[in-house]
Scaffold this active site. Structure first.
Site, PDB file in Angstrom:
ATOM      1  CB  THR A 193      49.864  19.271  45.700  1.00 52.70           C
ATOM      2  OG1 THR A 193      51.182  19.008  46.480  1.00 52.70           O
ATOM      3  CG2 THR A 193      48.816  19.981  46.632  1.00 52.70           C
ATOM      4  CE1 TYR A 226      51.050  20.366  50.528  1.00 45.94           C
ATOM      5  CE2 TYR A 226      50.495  18.436  49.782  1.00 45.94           C
ATOM      6  CZ  TYR A 226      51.150  19.409  49.661  1.00 45.94           C
ATOM      7  OH  TYR A 226      52.013  20.016  48.557  1.00 45.94           O
ATOM      8  CB  SER A 251      56.118  15.148  41.414  1.00 50.70           C
ATOM      9  OG  SER A 251      56.377  16.452  41.810  1.00 50.70           O
ATOM     10  CB  THR A 285      53.646  21.475  41.049  1.00 51.14           C
ATOM     11  OG1 THR A 285      53.890  21.689  42.438  1.00 51.14           O
ATOM     12  CG2 THR A 285      51.955  21.380  41.251  1.00 51.14           C
ATOM     13  CG  ASP A 286      57.613  19.340  44.490  1.00 55.27           C
ATOM     14  OD1 ASP A 286      57.092  20.461  44.473  1.00 55.27           O
ATOM     15  OD2 ASP A 286      57.720  18.829  45.482  1.00 55.27           O
ATOM     16  CE  LYS A 316      56.349  24.177  42.815  1.00 52.28           C
ATOM     17  NZ  LYS A 316      55.753  22.901  43.606  1.00 52.28           N
ATOM     18  CD  GLU A 356      82.112  35.219  29.981  1.00 53.82           C
ATOM     19  OE1 GLU A 356      83.236  35.487  30.615  1.00 53.82           O
ATOM     20  OE2 GLU A 356      81.057  35.385  30.049  1.00 53.82           O
TER      21      GLU A 356
HETATM   22  N1  ASP Z   1      55.600  17.909  46.464  1.00 49.36           N
HETATM   23  C1  ASP Z   1      54.317  18.000  45.750  1.00 49.36           C
HETATM   24  C2  ASP Z   1      54.638  17.090  44.361  1.00 49.36           C
HETATM   25  O1  ASP Z   1      55.226  17.517  43.806  1.00 49.36           O
HETATM   26  C3  ASP Z   1      53.918  19.269  45.534  1.00 49.36           C
HETATM   27  C4  ASP Z   1      52.837  19.497  44.568  1.00 49.36           C
HETATM   28  O2  ASP Z   1      52.375  18.672  43.934  1.00 49.36           O
HETATM   29  O3  ASP Z   1      52.252  20.729  44.371  1.00 49.36           O
HETATM   30  O4  ASP Z   1      54.135  15.991  44.561  1.00 49.36           O
END
Ligand code: ASP
Length: 352
Positions: free
Chosen positions: A38, A51, A84, A117-118, A190, A309
């Site tokens: 992103t 996007y 990602s 971020t994924d 995340k 357990e």
């Molecule tokens: N789907 C995007 C990615 O991981 C989300 C992001 O970058 O925030 O590339």
């Protein structure tokens, strides 16, 4: 008169030396490796959320934040241009090998990786286990695309460059810089699908903060593997899959996997890595077929303790300690690339 002239000469030389000290040559050399996400995303409107990730090339990303050049001699390289969610082992190996080569050839003092971020936490941990040098490697991303109103990418990129340039960032392993916080790659995760403050370290908190151009560290993880994995000759990793635990789960997924050629299963169990009886039986069968079964948890924080357990010794399971299932998978794949000795692999989980 002579004395005044001499004094003038000495002051001039002093000022000149001071000015030279601040010359760009003394600045750290920072290479920014771009992978997409992103932070390089582009949308049709400033206010709509829709996007496409990974559209904006590295040169445009860098040009959008000219302030980064105040902190280092910056150059960029495009390693990939993907969301990602499409990150994969081939790109991980390419990234790790490129970073090791850059440091080996002394081409940079620090590296920033721009990333979606994924799966940012997974790439960060993979690099933490495979980059052989103690120079700063900082991962950064954004929650809003570069075309959005109040986008966070530019600020995050500037912060990440500051972190990379800061001498205090040496010997911290691979770190993640997001939303004015610095995280250890092993612990960060995340936690929200869309919130800007999505990254957290649920067990231990951030290791540092960035504010007003200043980088402050508060602690350092002691989980710094003495010996990193050498991936320079690898083109793939042993296959490891993740199975999610839940009430009344059937053993079907585990049974299917046990009849496939995979090498490991990370079981994201309930509570302290627990499973119901049918799933437990299927996992036991998988072990008998030579698959390494590692118990982790779906709770999002906390440790899996051996022999709690579950009779791990009798069933032949290992445990993930406090690694999330997705990070346990990475450590299991890398461990299996070197050994199938379960006690050695278990030691990795307690030390790495
Ligand atoms: N789907 C995007 C990615 O991981 C989300 C992001 O970058 O925030 O590339």
């Amino acid at each position: 008169m002579k004395k005044i002239f001499l004094l003038f000469l000495v002051s001039f030389a002093f000022i000149h030396i001071q000015a030279q000290d601040k010359s760009p040559k003394k600045m750290p050399r920072i290479i920014i490796l771009a992978t997409g996400g992103t932070i390089a995303g582009s949308g049709e409107s400033e206010t709509k959320a829709a996007y496409t990730a990974g559209k904006v090339p590295i040169d445009d990303l860098l040009n959008a934040v000219p302030q980064i050049h105040n902190y280092g001699k910056i150059t960029g390289e495009q390693i990939a241009q993907i969301g990602s969610q499409d990150m994969n082992i081939t790109t991980w190996l390419k990234l790790a090998n490129r970073i090791n080569q850059i440091f080996k050839d002394n081409l940079a003092d620090a590296i920033v990786v721009t990333h979606g971020t994924d799966t940012q936490e997974e790439t960060a941990y993979f690099l933490d286990l495979t980059v052989q040098y103690e120079k700063p490697v900082v991962l950064v991303g954004a929650m809003r695309p570069s075309t959005a109103m109040s986008q966070d990418g530019n600020r995050n990129l500037l912060d990440a460059v500051m972190v990379a340039a800061d001498p205090k960032s040496q010997d911290k392993g691979v770190i993640v810089s997001m939303n004015e916080r610095i995280f250890d790659s092993r612990d960060v995760t995340k936690t929200s699908t869309t919130n800007l403050g999505t990254f957290q370290s649920r067990n231990f908190g951030p290791i540092g903060l960035i504010y007003d151009g200043k980088v402050s560290y508060y602690y350092k993880s002691l989980r710094d593997p003495a010996k990193k994995f050498d991936v320079s000759k690898l083109t793939s990793l042993p296959q490891v899959e993740i199975v999610y635990g839940y009430a009344d789960a059937s053993p079907l997924t585990v049974t299917c996997l046990a009849n496939s050629p995979i090498k490991g299963i990370v079981y994201a169990g309930m509570g302290n890595g627990n499973f119901n009886a049918p799933v437990g039986k299927a996992l036991e069968e998988a072990v008998k077929k030579g698959i390494v079964v590692c118990r982790s948890n779906r709770a999002g924080s906390g440790r899996i303790t051996l022999e709690n357990e579950v009779d791990d010794a009798a069933l032949g399971f290992i445990v993930a300690d406090d690694l999330s299932p997705q990070k346990a998978r990475i450590l299991l794949m890398l461990s299996l690339s070197e050994t199938s000795d379960k006690s050695k692999i278990q030691t990795n989980f307690f030390e790495y």
